[in-house]
Design an enzyme around this catalytic site. Structure first.
Site, mmCIF file in Angstrom:
data_model
loop_
_atom_site.group_PDB
_atom_site.id
_atom_site.type_symbol
_atom_site.label_atom_id
_atom_site.label_comp_id
_atom_site.label_asym_id
_atom_site.label_seq_id
_atom_site.Cartn_x
_atom_site.Cartn_y
_atom_site.Cartn_z
ATOM 1 N N LYS A 197 -6.163 -11.032 15.733
ATOM 2 C CA LYS A 197 -5.691 -11.898 14.653
ATOM 3 C C LYS A 197 -6.620 -13.096 14.507
ATOM 4 O O LYS A 197 -7.135 -13.624 15.502
ATOM 5 C CB LYS A 197 -4.263 -12.349 14.958
ATOM 6 N N SER A 230 3.479 -13.624 10.220
ATOM 7 C CA SER A 230 2.156 -13.947 9.730
ATOM 8 C C SER A 230 1.077 -12.944 10.143
ATOM 9 O O SER A 230 -0.029 -12.939 9.605
ATOM 10 C CB SER A 230 1.750 -15.331 10.242
ATOM 11 N N SER A 265 6.519 -13.445 14.137
ATOM 12 C CA SER A 265 5.309 -13.023 13.421
ATOM 13 C C SER A 265 4.619 -11.788 13.979
ATOM 14 O O SER A 265 3.634 -11.324 13.413
ATOM 15 C CB SER A 265 4.307 -14.185 13.368
#
Length: 477
Positions: free
Chosen positions: A76, A151, A175
């Site tokens: 990420k 997210s 998330s």
């Protein structure tokens, strides 16, 4: 026909000399190019991934390869990686290149995992739909008109679309688990402090955790056992020993399971998700496990508590991004004050600015005790209630999300509706306990449904074993 759908597939192919690491990386690179429209990757590390693959192939030939040899991972865009750009999917960090690698990432590399690129996400991890990225939205491979969740939406889609073996995401209030549910994957938020946060660009420091996306529980457990553990760079990380999670997946006991009335009876809960959750609970009863209904009167306070505390921490954490030392700096400034104001106004997206303003408000002198102090007290009550429940029961089961993946733009003009997507995931985050989302069938539109399981702090081994057991029951296949 897709291949390499699990790390076990990769290991068998390597053992039988049917492939090598370089060929595996090229396979994923081809997939990434074919599915580039999904926008999962912000940057693909083609050259460095192939270089890593060649080195790992040499290690395999000499019998010196690590336990993750052949595993290809995506990270990420809030986890830093030496000599590579990291910008938390925000304009304000454009051009920032890291001088070190996040501990969690480095531990995987040390066991010969290959990093293939960085993955799109909501800016600074703030969002539930991956619509808040400076790099544009990520598409859900199950239905490209719908969000992948956030997210960590890019991390989820990268595994969902078979662009890498596993991926790393971060979970502050759901998330990892929420996008895992929206994309039909296994996604874990470990106990707070189980994995070092060194090298994680912070959103809310007392909530942030690094989690894993995978297609199965086995791969997830293996990555977590490599990542977790003490780290001299992070004073908040636990020094508890890390079990070999991947070797402890056999589940052979009668469990005591609780489910929360307020989650099953929530008016926000989609009927198909409710039905699928209840069918799992019924199956557990049939198998001889104890399943009991429990009331959780604090549910309505969880989201306000979470958002007050996380926005306050974000307001403090993000004050360092000002255009002075690194990242974006406005070309329109005429003095120092305007440079600060314009840089932050132009560099941050709307959702990040909204949360900074909320956090600054609750930390202001007039409202600190009314909001921030009170929220800390409520957090303690929620944590104590959850931990007490988990001393009486082995696990808590609930839906991961109130709905399946929603369409792009559906909640864009209604922040409260967007925040409600975190309704069932924030309890584990506020309490600091581990929680995992596993696939639990699909709705009538063919969209994945997630089932969430929570356990007490540092009980990841038991959580993984039970999660694997649940996936093998095949209740809602």
């Amino acid at each position: 026909m897709e291949k390499f759908l699990s790390f076990d597939d990769i290991q068998k192919s390597l053992e039988n000399r049917e492939t090598d690491c370089k060929a595996i990386v090229n396979y994923y690179l081809e997939n990434i190019q074919t599915k580039a429209h999904l926008n999962a990757f912000v940057e693909v590390y083609t050259d460095s991934a192939l270089e890593q693959a060649s080195l790992v192939d040499e290690k395999i030939s000499s019998g010196k390869a690590g336990k993750l040899a052949g595993m290809v991972i995506g990270i990420k865009d809030v986890l830093v990686y030496t000599d590579h750009e990291s910008n938390a999917s925000s304009k304000i960090l454009k051009g920032f290149n890291s001088q070190f690698t996040a501990s969690a990432v480095q531990r995987l590399i040390d066991e010969d995992a290959i990093v293939i690129g960085r993955l799109n996400c909501d800016e600074f991890g703030m969002g539930s739909s991956n619509e808040n990225s400076a790099h544009g939205k990520v598409l859900n491979a199950a239905d490209e008109s719908r969000v992948p969740g956030g997210s960590s939406g890019g991390s989820a889609v990268a595994v969902q679309a078979n662009l890498c073996t596993v991926s790393l995401g971060t979970d502050t209030g759901g998330s990892v688990r929420q996008p895992a549910a929206f994309t039909g994957l296994v996604g874990i938020k470990p106990t707070y402090s189980r994995v070092s946060r060194w090298g994680l660009i912070a959103y809310a420091s007392s909530f942030d955790t690094i989690g894993v996306f995978s297609r199965n529980v086995q791969d997830n457990a293996l990555v977590m056992e490599v990542m977790a553990g003490p780290d001299n760079f992070d004073s908040t990380v636990s020094r508890k020993a890390v079990p070999h999670y991947s070797e402890l997946l056999h589940f052979n006991k009668r469990a005591k399971v609780a489910y929360l009335t307020e989650t099953i009876e929530s008016p926000a809960l989609q009927e198909e998700i409710k039905a699928n959750t209840i069918s799992v609970l019924d199956k557990l009863k049939e198998e001889g496990h104890t399943v009991e209904e429990v009331h959780f009167p604090l549910l309505k306070y969880i989201l306000p508590t979470y958002y007050i505390l996380t926005t306050a921490e974000a307001s403090s954490n993000l004050s360092r991004f000002d255009g002075v030392k690194y990242g974006y700096r406005t070309p329109n400034a005429h003095n120092l004050e305007s440079m600060y104001k314009k840089t932050r106004s132009e560099g941050f997206g709307d959702e990040v600015k909204r949360r900074i303003m909320l956090g600054t408000f609750v930390l202001s002198a007039s409202y600190y005790d009314a909001y921030f102090t009170k929220a800390q007290k409520v957090r303690r009550l929620i944590k104590e209630f959850t931990e007490d429940l988990l001393t009486k029961f082995d696990y808590i089961i609930m839906p991961t999300t109130p709905t399946t993946a929603f369409k792009f733009g559906e909640h864009s003009n209604d922040p409260v509706a967007m925040y409600l997507e975190d309704l069932f995931t924030v309890q584990a985050s506020v309490s600091g306990v581990p929680s995992i989302s596993i696939p639990n069938g699909k709705d009538k539109k063919g969209l994945p449904i997630g089932l969430q399981v929570m356990a007490n702090s540092f009980k990841e081994a038991e959580l993984y074993a039970f999660a694997k057991y649940l996936t093998e029951l095949n209740v809602n296949e």
